[in-house]
Design a protein around this motif. Structure first.
Motif, mmCIF file in Angstrom:
data_model
loop_
_atom_site.group_PDB
_atom_site.id
_atom_site.type_symbol
_atom_site.label_atom_id
_atom_site.label_comp_id
_atom_site.label_asym_id
_atom_site.label_seq_id
_atom_site.Cartn_x
_atom_site.Cartn_y
_atom_site.Cartn_z
ATOM 1 N N ALA A 116 6.251 2.819 -21.456
ATOM 2 C CA ALA A 116 7.494 3.475 -21.868
ATOM 3 C C ALA A 116 7.213 4.566 -22.900
ATOM 4 C CB ALA A 116 8.465 2.446 -22.435
ATOM 5 N N ARG A 117 6.231 4.330 -23.762
ATOM 6 C CA ARG A 117 5.886 5.300 -24.801
ATOM 7 C C ARG A 117 5.026 6.433 -24.255
ATOM 8 N NH1 ARG A 117 1.598 5.627 -28.570
ATOM 9 N NH2 ARG A 117 0.687 3.712 -27.725
ATOM 10 N N LEU A 118 4.125 6.105 -23.305
ATOM 11 C CA LEU A 118 3.213 7.102 -22.736
ATOM 12 C C LEU A 118 3.283 7.027 -21.213
ATOM 13 C CD1 LEU A 118 0.150 6.243 -25.020
ATOM 14 C CD2 LEU A 118 1.651 8.224 -25.273
ATOM 15 N N PRO A 119 4.413 7.415 -20.629
ATOM 16 C CA PRO A 119 4.600 7.216 -19.188
ATOM 17 C C PRO A 119 3.601 7.978 -18.324
ATOM 18 C CG PRO A 119 6.324 8.628 -20.079
ATOM 19 C CD PRO A 119 5.575 8.084 -21.244
ATOM 20 N N THR A 120 3.339 9.244 -18.657
ATOM 21 C CA THR A 120 2.426 10.040 -17.840
ATOM 22 C C THR A 120 0.997 9.545 -17.973
ATOM 23 O OG1 THR A 120 3.856 11.936 -18.240
ATOM 24 C CG2 THR A 120 1.713 12.374 -17.257
ATOM 25 N N MET A 121 0.600 9.207 -19.198
ATOM 26 C CA MET A 121 -0.732 8.657 -19.407
ATOM 27 C C MET A 121 -0.897 7.319 -18.684
ATOM 28 S SD MET A 121 -2.792 10.503 -21.332
ATOM 29 C CE MET A 121 -3.891 9.353 -22.145
ATOM 30 N N ALA A 122 0.161 6.514 -18.678
ATOM 31 C CA ALA A 122 0.099 5.215 -17.999
ATOM 32 C C ALA A 122 -0.077 5.400 -16.502
ATOM 33 C CB ALA A 122 1.364 4.409 -18.296
ATOM 34 N N ALA A 123 0.657 6.370 -15.918
ATOM 35 C CA ALA A 123 0.523 6.640 -14.483
ATOM 36 C C ALA A 123 -0.878 7.143 -14.162
ATOM 37 C CB ALA A 123 1.568 7.659 -14.048
ATOM 38 N N THR A 124 -1.436 7.972 -15.042
ATOM 39 C CA THR A 124 -2.793 8.471 -14.843
ATOM 40 C C THR A 124 -3.801 7.333 -14.932
ATOM 41 O OG1 THR A 124 -2.092 10.534 -15.912
ATOM 42 C CG2 THR A 124 -4.451 10.230 -15.556
ATOM 43 N N ALA A 125 -3.588 6.432 -15.884
ATOM 44 C CA ALA A 125 -4.488 5.279 -16.034
ATOM 45 C C ALA A 125 -4.437 4.381 -14.799
ATOM 46 C CB ALA A 125 -4.117 4.484 -17.276
ATOM 47 N N ALA A 126 -3.245 4.189 -14.241
ATOM 48 C CA ALA A 126 -3.113 3.360 -13.040
ATOM 49 C C ALA A 126 -3.916 3.946 -11.891
ATOM 50 C CB ALA A 126 -1.647 3.228 -12.644
ATOM 51 N N LYS A 127 -4.011 5.268 -11.851
ATOM 52 C CA LYS A 127 -4.777 5.931 -10.792
ATOM 53 C C LYS A 127 -6.269 5.744 -10.993
ATOM 54 C CE LYS A 127 -5.836 10.515 -8.903
ATOM 55 N NZ LYS A 127 -5.505 11.964 -8.928
ATOM 56 N N PHE A 128 -6.758 6.011 -12.212
ATOM 57 C CA PHE A 128 -8.195 6.009 -12.435
ATOM 58 C C PHE A 128 -8.766 4.605 -12.627
ATOM 59 C CE2 PHE A 128 -7.299 10.433 -13.197
ATOM 60 C CZ PHE A 128 -8.447 11.071 -12.741
ATOM 61 N N LEU A 129 -7.955 3.666 -13.081
ATOM 62 C CA LEU A 129 -8.452 2.318 -13.324
ATOM 63 C C LEU A 129 -8.330 1.396 -12.116
ATOM 64 C CD1 LEU A 129 -7.209 1.648 -16.971
ATOM 65 C CD2 LEU A 129 -9.440 2.496 -16.201
ATOM 66 N N CYS A 130 -7.879 1.948 -10.989
ATOM 67 C CA CYS A 130 -7.829 1.124 -9.777
ATOM 68 C C CYS A 130 -9.147 1.179 -9.017
ATOM 69 C CB CYS A 130 -6.680 1.553 -8.864
ATOM 70 S SG CYS A 130 -6.951 3.118 -7.997
ATOM 71 N N ALA A 131 -10.060 2.072 -9.431
ATOM 72 C CA ALA A 131 -11.327 2.238 -8.719
ATOM 73 C C ALA A 131 -12.380 1.288 -9.266
ATOM 74 C CB ALA A 131 -11.809 3.676 -8.843
ATOM 75 N N PRO A 132 -12.955 0.432 -8.432
ATOM 76 C CA PRO A 132 -14.062 -0.408 -8.894
ATOM 77 C C PRO A 132 -15.314 0.442 -9.075
ATOM 78 C CG PRO A 132 -13.736 -0.709 -6.548
ATOM 79 C CD PRO A 132 -12.641 0.206 -7.017
ATOM 80 N N VAL A 144 0.834 -1.201 0.000
ATOM 81 C CA VAL A 144 0.000 0.000 0.000
ATOM 82 C C VAL A 144 0.869 1.251 0.000
ATOM 83 C CG1 VAL A 144 -1.630 1.344 1.391
ATOM 84 C CG2 VAL A 144 -2.006 -1.104 1.050
ATOM 85 N N GLU A 145 1.969 1.206 0.728
ATOM 86 C CA GLU A 145 2.867 2.366 0.803
ATOM 87 C C GLU A 145 3.488 2.676 -0.561
ATOM 88 O OE1 GLU A 145 6.680 3.940 3.466
ATOM 89 O OE2 GLU A 145 5.972 1.870 3.637
ATOM 90 N N LYS A 146 3.740 1.632 -1.363
ATOM 91 C CA LYS A 146 4.352 1.837 -2.683
ATOM 92 C C LYS A 146 3.361 2.378 -3.702
ATOM 93 C CE LYS A 146 7.691 -1.948 -2.097
ATOM 94 N NZ LYS A 146 8.092 -3.287 -2.600
ATOM 95 N N ALA A 147 2.066 2.176 -3.480
ATOM 96 C CA ALA A 147 1.053 2.582 -4.449
ATOM 97 C C ALA A 147 0.977 4.103 -4.538
ATOM 98 C CB ALA A 147 -0.305 2.006 -4.071
ATOM 99 N N ASN A 148 0.887 4.611 -5.764
ATOM 100 C CA ASN A 148 0.765 6.063 -5.957
ATOM 101 C C ASN A 148 -0.644 6.559 -5.667
ATOM 102 O OD1 ASN A 148 3.461 6.384 -6.817
ATOM 103 N ND2 ASN A 148 2.917 5.711 -8.882
ATOM 104 N N ALA A 149 -1.635 5.740 -5.952
ATOM 105 C CA ALA A 149 -3.033 6.095 -5.699
ATOM 106 C C ALA A 149 -3.791 4.839 -5.286
ATOM 107 C CB ALA A 149 -3.669 6.705 -6.942
ATOM 108 N N ILE A 150 -4.705 4.999 -4.353
ATOM 109 C CA ILE A 150 -5.470 3.866 -3.830
ATOM 110 C C ILE A 150 -6.945 4.223 -3.838
ATOM 111 C CG2 ILE A 150 -5.708 2.228 -1.930
ATOM 112 C CD1 ILE A 150 -3.037 3.279 -0.850
ATOM 113 N N SER A 151 -7.759 3.290 -4.275
ATOM 114 C CA SER A 151 -9.205 3.426 -4.158
ATOM 115 C C SER A 151 -9.698 2.470 -3.075
ATOM 116 C CB SER A 151 -9.892 3.111 -5.489
ATOM 117 O OG SER A 151 -9.518 4.046 -6.479
#
Length: 601
Positions: free
Chosen positions: A565-581, A158-165
């Motif tokens: 690697a090609r879209l690093p910022t978009m990937a980080a944003t997706a990891a944030k928004f797609l973690c929410a059920p 949990v500590e390593k996660a950038n965003a948590i839902s």
């Protein structure tokens, strides 16, 4: 007292010799000090000189042992075997004890299993040198140690996660009359795999006020050292106390989509007077057979006679609309046997109510499929808008009377329905008052879903697969750009490709699945020349939007894992928004695990 004293006499316990009552001989008691005296020489004397009395002594001693339950003196082989038992604090013994504790916890076994004869024999057969600990040792030492180890492991992730839902809910225990508040975390790890863990389950006493819920949530987040800035969103039910509590907590929250579906079904269909009357009569029929073994036996005979697959009628739970559908289906399946039975008992539904129940079942089928779809472990908030779009399109093709009534009822109760009205008819074209609330969250997540991102161009009109309102689409893209700026990262030096593609959702829907494919096919065939791009002419974000969507069966997180690697910022944003059920089902589905893993209750 030993049976040998029937044959010997002493004046006091300190006498070093005993007198034989048979031959009057003095027999040494094996020592000169009171602490060293024993009966071994006395028994040997009987065995050598008085065999009959010795046999009587053995029989008497054996009977006494069986009566008292005491064990006989171990043999030399047994003594060596006992000496070779595994020490309780040894590495192997601790490992076995931990596995037994895991068996109890994960399989919901009673603690008394360690005292059961069959279980003891199994362990004895597998490892004769292992001594099974008591239930108190397991519950007071082994399980708490396991809990701490698991908690440390989860806390590190949990500590390593950038965003948590999170998903949270209040529910009643099946074991005791108490209310429990649970908190389940959802996050995307470095490998773009969706993770979930139950963090806390605590007893929730007193009134379920917004202030009480806020304080409890504050304590849970504090116990896990989770900063509110890392909280992407909390999924909760649509009750006013929950909504107010999340506002007071100062974190974004979304209403449970499955709960919204439930309210739509109840308010739009099941609450109609005609449907309600038909269901009431259906419940009476089911109750008649459930409470009369004789009647049910007659019904079974009729099922066999009419070549109808024997199935039991299902009683519904009125708070769960899905169980009402199952009851309707069971009645429809047994319609012919019920008609035959009613010719003698006059206990069946009128023809108009049979027709209404059949229409109601047909109408509820896509809702049931969608509920299963969005309740899957892999479902996210990105699935809300596409699911609603598919459901509305599917229902719009139907000309059933129930659907027409639902449309009228929703239009007459917009204030009460609020998001439900938007969900049913205008969810895709969200009004401006919704752009800063739930709508904007679901729209941003949908844009980051590699299945639903495609935009179509027809003449001078542009839109996305699931967004037909350009104004809302513009607001969603602007909000997504702002979120992307907050999560700027540097491209990773080495990105590994996942071995297998993860299925997008569990339990694909038959009716709605064809609608999803139909919508995506329209998007693919509607692409025009304006979607042709050149490197550097359009920003990476717009380039992503113009790419062809991936297949619906694939997980969008797999796409981001390959393209981070090609879209690093978009990937980080997706990891944030797609973690929410999109539902709080995860919190309810894990309630037994919550109890066992946290020790609550």
């Amino acid at each position: 007292m030993s049976a040998v004293w029937k044959c010997f006499t002493i004046n006091s316990d300190k006498d070093v010799a005993a007198k034989c009552n048979i031959c009057h001989a003095q027999v040494s008691r094996g020592g000169t000090e009171p602490g060293r005296l024993n009966t071994s020489n006395l028994i040997a004397h009987l065995k050598k000189y008085h065999r009959k009395e010795h046999e009587d002594f053995r029989t008497s001693s054996k009977a006494k042992q069986q009566t008292s339950g005491s064990l006989p003196q171990p043999t030399l082989a047994e003594s060596f075997a006992r000496r070779d038992k595994l020490p309780r604090d040894g590495k192997k013994a601790l490992a076995i004890t931990e596995k037994i504790a895991q068996f109890i916890v994960l399989d919901d076994q009673p603690l008394s299993v360690v005292s059961n004869v069959g279980f003891k024999r199994l362990i004895e057969h597998l490892e004769p040198c292992y001594i099974i600990p008591s239930r108190h040792y397991i519950v007071n030492k082994t399980i708490p140690q396991m809990h701490e180890e698991v908690k440390k492991c989860i806390a590190a992730h949990v500590e390593k996660a950038n965003a948590i839902s999170f998903t949270t809910d209040i529910w009643s225990s099946d074991h005791r009359p108490l209310s429990l508040l649970s908190l389940t975390a959802h996050w995307v790890d470095a490998d773009f795999t969706l993770q979930r863990a139950v963090l806390h389950t605590r007893e929730f006493t007193g009134s379920h006020t917004a202030d009480a819920i806020t304080n409890a949530m504050e304590e849970m987040l504090h116990d896990w050292k989770i900063d509110k800035k890392k909280v992407h969103v909390i999924l909760r039910d649509n009750a006013a106390n929950m909504r107010t509590a999340m506002d007071q907590l100062g974190v974004p929250s979304l209403g449970c989509f499955a709960h919204s579906l439930q309210l739509v079904v109840h308010e739009g269909v099941l609450s109609q007077q005609a449907v309600s009357d038909a269901l009431a009569n259906g419940r009476k029929i089911v109750g008649h057979f459930k409470h009369s073994p004789k009647a049910y036996s007659s019904l079974e005979d009729l099922q066999i006679e009419l070549n109808v697959t024997p199935k039991r009628l299902q009683q519904d739970v009125q708070t769960r609309w899905s169980s009402t559908k199952y009851m309707i289906d069971s009645l429809i399946h047994q319609k012919r046997p019920l008609h035959a039975y009613s010719s003698e008992e006059n206990n069946t539904l009128p023809a108009n109510q049979w027709g209404l129940l059949e229409k109601t079942s047909k109408f509820l089928t896509p809702f049931e499929e969608l509920t299963t779809l969005v309740s899957a472990a892999s479902a996210t908030t990105a699935d809300v808008i596409p699911s609603v779009h598919a459901l509305v399109r599917f229902l719009s093709k139907e000309s059933e009377d129930v659907w027409c009534v639902l449309r009228k009822k929703a239009a007459d109760n917009r204030k009460r329905f609020n998001s439900l009205y938007l969900f049913s008819f205008s969810y895709i074209n969200l009004p401006s008052r919704w752009r800063d609330d739930q709508g904007i969250q679901t729209m941003k997540a949908t844009l980051l879903d590699a299945v639903h991102r495609r935009f179509r161009h027809r003449g001078n009109t542009a839109g996305s697969t699931y967004f037909t309102n350009l104004e809302n689409l513009g607001h969603a893209k602007a909000a997504l750009k702002a979120a992307k700026e907050e999560l700027k990262t540097t491209p990773p030096s080495d990105v590994s490709e996942p071995v297998n593609k993860t299925p997008r959702m569990e339990g694909a829907s038959s009716s709605l699945g064809s609608i999803f494919d139909e919508i995506l096919e329209e998007s693919s065939t509607a692409a025009g020349p304006s979607e042709q791009i050149t490197t550097g002419a359009i920003c990476k974000m717009e380039s992503y939007f113009c790419e062809a969507p991936i297949e619906r069966k694939n997980n969008p997180l797999h796409y981001w894992s390959l393209n981070q690697a090609r879209l690093p910022t978009m990937a980080a944003t997706a990891a944030k928004f797609l973690c929410a059920p999109c539902t709080s089902v995860g919190s309810l589905a894990q309630r037994q695990l919550s109890l066992r893993s946290t020790g609550a209750g």
